[in-house]
Design a protein around this motif. Sequence first.
Motif, PDB file in Angstrom:
ATOM      1  N   CYS A 108      -4.380  -8.845  -6.242  1.00  0.00           N
ATOM      2  CA  CYS A 108      -5.131  -9.127  -5.017  1.00  0.00           C
ATOM      3  C   CYS A 108      -6.079  -7.970  -4.737  1.00  0.00           C
ATOM      4  O   CYS A 108      -5.648  -6.815  -4.604  1.00  0.00           O
ATOM      5  CB  CYS A 108      -4.177  -9.318  -3.839  1.00  0.00           C
ATOM      6  N   TRP A 113      -3.594 -12.009   2.628  1.00  0.00           N
ATOM      7  CA  TRP A 113      -2.498 -11.386   1.882  1.00  0.00           C
ATOM      8  C   TRP A 113      -1.182 -12.120   2.137  1.00  0.00           C
ATOM      9  O   TRP A 113      -0.429 -12.423   1.204  1.00  0.00           O
ATOM     10  CB  TRP A 113      -2.390  -9.920   2.284  1.00  0.00           C
ATOM     11  N   SER A 159      -2.808  -4.520  -6.538  1.00  0.00           N
ATOM     12  CA  SER A 159      -3.518  -4.766  -5.284  1.00  0.00           C
ATOM     13  C   SER A 159      -4.366  -3.563  -4.921  1.00  0.00           C
ATOM     14  O   SER A 159      -4.027  -2.420  -5.253  1.00  0.00           O
ATOM     15  CB  SER A 159      -2.542  -5.089  -4.144  1.00  0.00           C
TER      16      SER A 159
END
Length: 322
Positions: A167, A181, A200
């Motif tokens: 992410c 998220w 991330s």
Amino acid sequence: MTTISRHLNGSIVLPQETVKRIDDAILALDYHPNPHARRLSLGRSETIGLVLPEIANPFFARLAGAVEEAADAEGLGLVLCATLNRQGRELDYLARLGRDGVDGLIFVTNHPDDGSLARSIETIPGAVLLDEDVPGTVAPKIFCDNEAGGYLAGQALLAAGHRRIGCIGGLAGMTSMDGRWQGLCRAVRECGPEAAITFSTNGPYSVAEGRRAARLFLAAAEPPSALFVCSEEAALGVLEGLRDADIDVPGDVSLIAFDDVGPLHLLTPPLTAIRQPIEAMGRRAVEAIVTKIGPGIELMPVELIVRQSVAPPPSANRKLKG
């Protein structure tokens, strides 16, 4: 003169004969009411303010266009203030609009607040928050369903067979980022223990941040096979970084972006994306001012636009190039 003024403002009913004499005199004298004086007499500015981070970004440009069109349909003028996403400029514009006595305010920021914005927004009647929250503000708040967007992206990547997902996000503490998220985490959690978010980053929604995230991705010991990039601007930077390293999308890594504002269908490959209802959000913000709705959060639906940047993960023994 008071009677004539009240007639022109529609606040008095006069005999038809009197109305005709007034209208004939107006026609003969070619009289045009002073709009500024009329606004003062009515106690309204017939103008709303729109404060947003920038207009070069396609997302904010389309949002401004939607607000302008909706305001015009309501007979309202629009004061557009571009802040460069700097809190000092935001506070200055809020003070100016407050002094000008606008009938309403649509406020858009793109960074977390330290409390200063919330206090300033509270001084302006008819304020509406759009796209991003300012915690502590009691006002109508119109956002896209960020959590649903993250969930849709996660589901799409998992359905393609990916179990190691990355992410590339916005600044921590922003409502939009937190929702995206959380949605991605929910999708991965529902898939079971074999799926995980293994990479991330957090930073501004910008092309430069996308380039930085791409470098971190390429340096990872075990990079994920798929990426959810939480803004279109960052996704463009990620694509640039991957292209420069000769990494193929979706052959080496799949990618889904959030926003779908620009011509993502013209890229190579065309990007799968979560689309926000930008025009509908702008119209709804103006409607919230006109109808004076009460405080509360309204989430507008998002949708997954499937294109060609998602494919099954590469075989287990295949490594990224470079």
